[in-house]
Design a protein around this motif. Structure first.
Motif, PDB file in Angstrom:
ATOM      1  N   GLY A   8      -7.350  20.357  -8.458  1.00 19.67           N
ATOM      2  CA  GLY A   8      -7.593  21.081  -7.270  1.00 19.67           C
ATOM      3  C   GLY A   8      -7.537  20.279  -5.810  1.00 19.67           C
ATOM      4  N   GLY A   9      -7.436  19.197  -6.271  1.00 17.22           N
ATOM      5  CA  GLY A   9      -7.102  18.304  -4.928  1.00 17.22           C
ATOM      6  C   GLY A   9      -6.101  18.518  -4.355  1.00 17.22           C
ATOM      7  N   GLY A  10      -6.048  17.868  -2.979  1.00 18.79           N
ATOM      8  CA  GLY A  10      -4.746  17.849  -2.196  1.00 18.79           C
ATOM      9  C   GLY A  10      -4.991  17.275  -0.940  1.00 18.79           C
ATOM     10  N   LEU A  11      -4.002  17.626   0.197  1.00 15.22           N
ATOM     11  CA  LEU A  11      -4.065  17.144   1.318  1.00 15.22           C
ATOM     12  C   LEU A  11      -4.546  18.260   2.257  1.00 15.22           C
ATOM     13  N   VAL A  12      -5.686  17.837   3.149  1.00 16.51           N
ATOM     14  CA  VAL A  12      -6.300  18.850   3.782  1.00 16.51           C
ATOM     15  C   VAL A  12      -6.751  18.020   5.355  1.00 16.51           C
ATOM     16  N   GLN A  13      -6.609  18.861   6.305  1.00 13.03           N
ATOM     17  CA  GLN A  13      -7.144  18.388   7.579  1.00 13.03           C
ATOM     18  C   GLN A  13      -8.740  18.392   7.590  1.00 13.03           C
ATOM     19  N   PRO A  14      -9.269  17.352   8.518  1.00 10.27           N
ATOM     20  CA  PRO A  14     -10.733  17.472   8.914  1.00 10.27           C
ATOM     21  C   PRO A  14     -11.245  18.786   9.004  1.00 10.27           C
ATOM     22  N   GLY A  15     -12.315  18.943   8.463  1.00 15.67           N
ATOM     23  CA  GLY A  15     -12.977  20.346   8.854  1.00 15.67           C
ATOM     24  C   GLY A  15     -12.590  21.273   7.417  1.00 15.67           C
ATOM     25  N   TRP A 106     -12.471   8.309 -19.335  1.00 17.65           N
ATOM     26  CA  TRP A 106     -12.438   8.885 -17.761  1.00 17.65           C
ATOM     27  C   TRP A 106     -10.990   9.762 -17.807  1.00 17.65           C
ATOM     28  N   GLY A 107     -10.993  10.892 -17.380  1.00 19.57           N
ATOM     29  CA  GLY A 107      -9.805  11.673 -17.086  1.00 19.57           C
ATOM     30  C   GLY A 107      -8.890  11.103 -15.954  1.00 19.57           C
ATOM     31  N   GLN A 108      -7.992  11.851 -15.641  1.00 20.84           N
ATOM     32  CA  GLN A 108      -7.025  11.074 -14.694  1.00 20.84           C
ATOM     33  C   GLN A 108      -7.305  11.147 -13.312  1.00 20.84           C
ATOM     34  N   GLY A 109      -8.552  12.194 -13.016  1.00 11.61           N
ATOM     35  CA  GLY A 109      -8.713  12.302 -11.657  1.00 11.61           C
ATOM     36  C   GLY A 109      -8.089  13.385 -10.672  1.00 11.61           C
ATOM     37  N   THR A 110      -8.392  13.729  -9.571  1.00 14.25           N
ATOM     38  CA  THR A 110      -7.693  14.630  -8.614  1.00 14.25           C
ATOM     39  C   THR A 110      -7.765  13.893  -7.389  1.00 14.25           C
ATOM     40  N   GLN A 111      -6.660  13.688  -6.704  1.00 19.57           N
ATOM     41  CA  GLN A 111      -6.639  13.029  -5.249  1.00 19.57           C
ATOM     42  C   GLN A 111      -7.093  14.056  -4.028  1.00 19.57           C
ATOM     43  N   VAL A 112      -8.005  13.655  -3.450  1.00 18.28           N
ATOM     44  CA  VAL A 112      -8.231  14.333  -2.106  1.00 18.28           C
ATOM     45  C   VAL A 112      -7.820  13.372  -1.029  1.00 18.28           C
ATOM     46  N   THR A 113      -7.130  13.954  -0.171  1.00 14.07           N
ATOM     47  CA  THR A 113      -6.690  13.127   1.117  1.00 14.07           C
ATOM     48  C   THR A 113      -7.139  14.014   2.234  1.00 14.07           C
ATOM     49  N   VAL A 114      -7.866  13.429   3.263  1.00 18.64           N
ATOM     50  CA  VAL A 114      -8.421  14.174   4.528  1.00 18.64           C
ATOM     51  C   VAL A 114      -7.561  13.485   5.654  1.00 18.64           C
ATOM     52  N   SER A 115      -6.659  14.048   6.224  1.00 21.04           N
ATOM     53  CA  SER A 115      -5.858  13.590   7.349  1.00 21.04           C
ATOM     54  C   SER A 115      -5.520  14.522   8.384  1.00 21.04           C
ATOM     55  N   PRO A 116      -5.739  14.083   9.523  1.00 20.05           N
ATOM     56  CA  PRO A 116      -5.079  14.997  10.876  1.00 20.05           C
ATOM     57  C   PRO A 116      -3.777  15.406  10.776  1.00 20.05           C
TER      58      PRO A 116
END
Length: 116
Positions: A8-15, A106-116
């Protein structure tokens, strides 16, 4: 055999918002206190949110009011709804038991990246 698969992780903008999922197998999440953790680059892994076996929830101060931990007992799946994300929330997010100890799985995790 215990297995945890985060997604469910991903690249998202602030907010922005993301809903993270953690599918567990090999044990019942309903019988354990479960937690979401995160690890940002150069930092130690930190606990973010807890849901007890009875369903009570606890959050660290920086995410209180923005994140919500929940579970689907029938699906044996843990969730983390993340809202109003900011740059400091960028990290790899993991789920695990509250009772996890050094050297445990531990599992592999999911990356969450918050970037403008």
């Amino acid at each position: 055999q215990v297995q945890l698969v985060e997604s469910g992780g991903g690249l998202v903008q602030p907010g922005g918002s993301l809903r993270l999922s953690c599918a567990a197998s090999g044990f019942y999440i309903s019988a354990n206190g479960m937690a979401w953790y995160r690890q940002a680059p150069g930092n130690h892994r930190e606990l973010v949110a807890i849901i007890s076996s009875s369903g009570d929830t606890t959050y660290i101060g920086s995410v209180k009011g923005r994140f919500a931990i929940s579970r689907d007992i029938a699906r044996n799946t843990l969730y983390l709804q993340t809202n109003n994300l900011n740059l400091e929330d960028t990290a790899v997010y993991y789920c695990n038991k509250v009772s996890v100890r050094p050297g445990n799985y531990w599992g592999q995790g999911t990356q969450v990246t918050v970037s403008p």
